[in-house]
Design a protein around this motif. Structure first.
Motif, short mmCIF file in Angstrom:
data_model
loop_
_atom_site.label_atom_id
_atom_site.label_comp_id
_atom_site.label_asym_id
_atom_site.label_seq_id
_atom_site.Cartn_x
_atom_site.Cartn_y
_atom_site.Cartn_z
N LYS A 1 -18.84 23.99 43.27
CA LYS A 1 -18.30 24.35 44.58
C LYS A 1 -17.32 23.29 45.08
CE LYS A 1 -22.32 27.02 46.16
NZ LYS A 1 -22.20 27.98 45.15
N LEU A 2 -17.52 22.05 44.70
CA LEU A 2 -16.67 20.95 45.14
C LEU A 2 -16.24 20.15 43.92
CD1 LEU A 2 -15.63 19.65 47.78
CD2 LEU A 2 -17.59 18.12 47.68
N GLU A 3 -14.96 19.83 43.85
CA GLU A 3 -14.42 19.08 42.72
C GLU A 3 -13.80 17.79 43.22
OE1 GLU A 3 -11.68 21.80 40.88
OE2 GLU A 3 -13.29 22.88 39.86
N VAL A 4 -13.56 16.86 42.30
CA VAL A 4 -12.94 15.58 42.65
C VAL A 4 -11.61 15.83 43.37
CG1 VAL A 4 -11.93 13.46 41.72
CG2 VAL A 4 -14.07 14.35 40.76
N ALA A 5 -10.84 16.80 42.89
CA ALA A 5 -9.55 17.10 43.51
C ALA A 5 -9.72 17.51 44.97
CB ALA A 5 -8.83 18.20 42.74
N VAL B 1 -2.78 17.23 42.91
CA VAL B 1 -1.88 18.38 42.71
C VAL B 1 -2.22 19.19 41.46
CG1 VAL B 1 0.00 17.30 43.98
CG2 VAL B 1 -0.10 17.05 41.49
N CYS B 2 -3.20 18.75 40.70
CA CYS B 2 -3.56 19.44 39.46
C CYS B 2 -3.93 20.90 39.74
CB CYS B 2 -4.72 18.73 38.78
SG CYS B 2 -5.09 19.40 37.14
N ASN C 1 -0.19 25.20 36.55
CA ASN C 1 -0.13 24.17 35.51
C ASN C 1 -1.02 22.99 35.87
OD1 ASN C 1 1.72 25.68 34.06
ND2 ASN C 1 3.46 24.74 35.07
N SER C 2 -1.48 22.29 34.85
CA SER C 2 -2.36 21.13 35.07
C SER C 2 -1.56 19.85 35.02
CB SER C 2 -3.47 21.11 34.02
OG SER C 2 -2.92 20.93 32.75
N CYS C 3 -2.16 18.78 35.54
CA CYS C 3 -1.49 17.48 35.58
C CYS C 3 -1.49 16.79 34.21
CB CYS C 3 -2.14 16.57 36.62
SG CYS C 3 -3.84 16.06 36.22
N ARG C 4 -2.45 17.13 33.36
CA ARG C 4 -2.61 16.57 32.02
C ARG C 4 -2.86 15.06 32.02
NH1 ARG C 4 1.87 19.18 28.25
NH2 ARG C 4 0.86 17.70 26.88
N ARG D 1 -4.99 11.74 31.77
CA ARG D 1 -6.20 11.45 30.99
C ARG D 1 -7.41 11.15 31.86
NH1 ARG D 1 -7.53 6.05 29.45
NH2 ARG D 1 -6.30 4.53 30.59
N HIS D 2 -7.20 10.87 33.15
CA HIS D 2 -8.31 10.58 34.05
C HIS D 2 -8.80 11.81 34.80
CE1 HIS D 2 -6.06 6.77 33.57
NE2 HIS D 2 -7.27 6.26 33.49
N CYS D 3 -8.06 12.90 34.72
CA CYS D 3 -8.40 14.10 35.48
C CYS D 3 -9.61 14.80 34.88
CB CYS D 3 -7.20 15.05 35.52
SG CYS D 3 -7.53 16.58 36.41
N PRO D 4 -10.66 15.01 35.67
CA PRO D 4 -11.85 15.65 35.12
C PRO D 4 -11.61 17.09 34.66
CG PRO D 4 -12.14 15.19 37.47
CD PRO D 4 -10.82 14.61 37.07
#
Length: 162
Positions: free
Chosen positions: A5-9, A40-41, A64-67, A69-72
């Motif tokens: 339900k909740l993400e880091v972003a 913005v991912c 589109n994704s941010c790509r 390497r730290h993005c979960p």
């Protein structure tokens, strides 16, 4: 599998600007860049594309994704593959997980003096492990180990530990 339900972003988008205003001077340019990428991912900011099923023709718009390497979100598959490869490299012997942490007062100092305090943490960790392992009352052996720095706790507050 249900999406969380909740993400880091979501947290970064809601509180990131305030966090940067309060803690900006202690953040590295890399940390600020990663936060911005995660914010913005998979949003319209990065544009999108149309996915189409070759069999039924169903179409779905995707951002589109941010790509980074730290993005979960972006590194879920890469992380799973990395873990699978590392598990194949494990020796058939017992492993122990040992955590070394610092008191809150030192954590506050580490927040402003990362390189110095983290160096002390790693050196003291290594010395302690080698000394205890070498003692015949414990293991009586020369050991191998690796250490990983975790600078945040589960509550996302500064909590350096290795």
């Amino acid at each position: 599998m249900d999406r969380p339900k909740l993400e880091v972003a979501d947290v970064f988008r809601r509180y990131g600007q305030a966090y940067r205003q309060n803690h900006g001077p202690s953040m590295s340019a890399e940390q600020r860049r990663v936060m911005a990428a995660i914010e913005v991912c998979r949003t319209a900011v990065l544009g999108g594309h149309l996915e189409r099923c070759d069999k039924c023709g169903y179409e779905h718009n995707c951002f589109n994704s941010c790509r980074d390497r730290h993005c979960p979100k972006c590194q879920c598959l890469a992380r799973a593959q990395w873990i699978e490869h590392r598990q194949a490299e494990l020796l058939d012997c017992p492993y122990f997980h040992v955590v070394f942490t610092v008191p809150g007062e030192i954590a506050a100092i580490a927040y402003q003096n990362k390189e110095v305090v983290y160096d002390i943490l790693f050196k003291s960790t290594a010395e302690t492990l080698k000394t205890i392992a070498a003692d015949p009352k414990h293991l009586g052996a020369e050991i191998g180990f690796f250490a990983v720095l975790h600078s945040w706790g589960q509550n996302l507050m500064p909590h350096p530990h290795s």
